[in-house]
Scaffold this motif. Structure first.
Motif, PDB file in Angstrom:
ATOM      1  N   ASP A   1       0.850  -1.188   0.000  1.00 23.80           N
ATOM      2  CA  ASP A   1       0.000   0.000   0.000  1.00 23.80           C
ATOM      3  C   ASP A   1       0.894   1.250   0.000  1.00 23.80           C
ATOM      4  O   ASP A   1       1.869   1.319   0.763  1.00 23.80           O
ATOM      5  N   PRO A   2       0.606   2.253  -0.826  1.00 23.60           N
ATOM      6  CA  PRO A   2       1.427   3.473  -0.827  1.00 23.60           C
ATOM      7  C   PRO A   2       1.541   4.129   0.540  1.00 23.60           C
ATOM      8  O   PRO A   2       2.569   4.747   0.846  1.00 23.60           O
TER       9      PRO A   2
ATOM     10  N   ASP B   1      -6.258  10.078   5.399  1.00 22.12           N
ATOM     11  CA  ASP B   1      -5.522   9.366   4.352  1.00 22.12           C
ATOM     12  C   ASP B   1      -6.161   8.010   4.020  1.00 22.12           C
ATOM     13  O   ASP B   1      -5.915   7.445   2.961  1.00 22.12           O
ATOM     14  N   LEU B   2      -6.975   7.509   4.948  1.00 23.00           N
ATOM     15  CA  LEU B   2      -7.555   6.175   4.792  1.00 23.00           C
ATOM     16  C   LEU B   2      -8.900   6.209   4.074  1.00 23.00           C
ATOM     17  O   LEU B   2      -9.586   5.176   3.995  1.00 23.00           O
TER      18      LEU B   2
ATOM     19  N   ASN C   1      -4.875 -12.120   6.345  1.00 29.83           N
ATOM     20  CA  ASN C   1      -4.834 -12.480   4.926  1.00 29.83           C
ATOM     21  C   ASN C   1      -5.512 -11.420   4.065  1.00 29.83           C
ATOM     22  O   ASN C   1      -5.029 -11.072   2.984  1.00 29.83           O
ATOM     23  N   LEU C   2      -6.637 -10.888   4.535  1.00 30.45           N
ATOM     24  CA  LEU C   2      -7.343  -9.852   3.784  1.00 30.45           C
ATOM     25  C   LEU C   2      -6.540  -8.555   3.744  1.00 30.45           C
ATOM     26  O   LEU C   2      -6.545  -7.843   2.736  1.00 30.45           O
ATOM     27  N   VAL C   3      -5.848  -8.242   4.841  1.00 30.57           N
ATOM     28  CA  VAL C   3      -4.998  -7.051   4.849  1.00 30.57           C
ATOM     29  C   VAL C   3      -3.852  -7.226   3.864  1.00 30.57           C
ATOM     30  O   VAL C   3      -3.523  -6.314   3.094  1.00 30.57           O
ATOM     31  N   GLU C   4      -3.231  -8.388   3.864  1.00 30.68           N
ATOM     32  CA  GLU C   4      -2.065  -8.623   3.013  1.00 30.68           C
ATOM     33  C   GLU C   4      -2.360  -8.426   1.528  1.00 30.68           C
ATOM     34  O   GLU C   4      -1.515  -7.930   0.781  1.00 30.68           O
ATOM     35  N   VAL C   5      -3.573  -8.815   1.111  1.00 32.54           N
ATOM     36  CA  VAL C   5      -3.902  -8.675  -0.314  1.00 32.54           C
ATOM     37  C   VAL C   5      -4.533  -7.321  -0.625  1.00 32.54           C
ATOM     38  O   VAL C   5      -4.909  -7.052  -1.769  1.00 32.54           O
ATOM     39  N   GLY C   6      -4.639  -6.458   0.383  1.00 30.36           N
ATOM     40  CA  GLY C   6      -5.125  -5.104   0.159  1.00 30.36           C
ATOM     41  C   GLY C   6      -6.620  -4.943   0.137  1.00 30.36           C
ATOM     42  O   GLY C   6      -7.124  -3.881  -0.238  1.00 30.36           O
TER      43      GLY C   6
ATOM     44  N   ASP D   1       4.371  -9.086   4.901  1.00 31.18           N
ATOM     45  CA  ASP D   1       3.493  -8.460   3.919  1.00 31.18           C
ATOM     46  C   ASP D   1       2.522  -7.449   4.536  1.00 31.18           C
ATOM     47  O   ASP D   1       1.598  -6.983   3.865  1.00 31.18           O
ATOM     48  N   ILE D   2       2.735  -7.133   5.812  1.00 28.47           N
ATOM     49  CA  ILE D   2       1.879  -6.163   6.499  1.00 28.47           C
ATOM     50  C   ILE D   2       2.752  -5.102   7.144  1.00 28.47           C
ATOM     51  O   ILE D   2       3.783  -5.406   7.753  1.00 28.47           O
ATOM     52  N   ALA D   3       2.346  -3.849   7.014  1.00 29.77           N
ATOM     53  CA  ALA D   3       3.005  -2.726   7.684  1.00 29.77           C
ATOM     54  C   ALA D   3       2.065  -2.180   8.748  1.00 29.77           C
ATOM     55  O   ALA D   3       0.874  -1.990   8.492  1.00 29.77           O
TER      56      ALA D   3
END
Length: 296
Positions: free
Chosen positions: A171-172, A183-184, A218-223, A241-243
């Motif tokens: 995610d940018p 921003d969200l 998992n849902l967060v990781e794929v955006g 894969d998560i920040a």
């Protein structure tokens, strides 16, 4: 007029919360026609209209709103009497602790170690399930993060820390050290709430999270979603894969211990003292555990 039955109240609460006869019937495990007849019979018995029915939705009258609030209390009281009586009749006493998995700020192992002589029965549930467990007698105490509906409960805070946003690493916004709620915009939380609201309000009474942590991650990781979580949860789940990022304007959260206000149990009082002492010792020794944000 005959006395109201708990069955009638259960039927009414289901319809009132779902605002739809079909969904309420499915929730109750029954067909819709007998449910509709039961609600009409209840209205005739009380002599008031409880619901306004249209082809698209069901809304509550003022009488319906009043009955819904009182029916929830009554059903909780009946369930609590049943659960507490059964619990009191057990040959080996236990303390029933409700909590959401991994939302204990690292205190659970220390609690279990302190309670080797008195078994602690864990009631693990999803977000929003701990307060109902206290009210209907399934649990004696609970560990849960704020905010939650404190009506009828006594509470003690244990630890307060920031909430972070979990973003896909691609995610940018993950390139920033800190993000703002604005921003969200356009992103959604796991329950569908717009992320920019910050979701500081309590969830609806009939809302329950059907996702576990692995599914959410998992849902967060794929955006697909973003997620607000306490920093103590983020620390336990570093994922490449998560920040995790601090959010300006996002209120902190407090892990609290809660119990029914009417409880006179010495075991509950002792548990509250013990868990407060454990929290004070833990976070006095490790001030960063709940005070410094994770920025993986």
């Amino acid at each position: 007029m005959s006395d109201l039955e708990t069955r009638q109240l259960r039927y009414f609460v289901a319809v009132a919360e779902e605002r739809h006869f079909g969904r309420a019937a499915e929730r109750l495990g029954m067909a819709q026609p007998p449910l509709s007849r039961a609600i009409r019979d209840l209205e005739r018995q009380l002599g008031v209209q409880l619901l306004i029915r249209t082809t698209r939705q069901v809304t509550l009258t003022s009488a319906g709103e009043t009955l819904l609030a009182d029916a929830r209390v009554a059903l909780d009281a009946v369930a609590a009497a049943e659960h507490r009586a059964r619990h009191a009749g057990r040959p080996v006493p236990t303390l029933r602790l409700a909590l959401k998995a991994d939302y204990d700020a690292g205190l659970l192992p220390k609690i279990m170690d302190a309670y080797r002589t008195l078994p602690v029965e864990l009631l693990l549930g999803g977000h929003g399930e701990q307060v109902p467990a206290l009210r209907d007698g399934r649990a004696d105490v609970a560990l849960l993060p704020t905010p939650f509906d404190e009506r009828g409960l006594d509470t003690e805070p244990l630890v307060t820390g920031p909430r972070l946003v979990a973003l896909a690493a691609a995610d940018p916004l993950a390139a920033r050290a800190t993000v703002r709620l604005s921003d969200l915009a356009g992103r959604r939380l796991p329950d569908g709430t717009p992320a920019e609201t910050g979701r500081t309000q309590q969830p609806p009474a009939n809302w329950r999270s059907r996702l576990d942590l692995s599914q959410i991650f998992n849902l967060v990781e794929v955006g697909n979603i973003v997620w607000f979580l306490p920093d103590w949860v983020a620390r336990r789940f570093p994922r490449p894969d998560i920040a995790y990022r601090p959010v300006d304007g996002l209120e902190p959260t407090t892990l609290a211990v809660a119990w029914p206000a009417e409880s006179r149990s010495p075991a509950v009082a002792a548990f509250v003292r013990t868990v407060k002492e454990l929290a004070e010792a833990t976070f006095d020794e490790e001030p960063s555990a709940a005070g410094q944000p994770v920025v993986g």
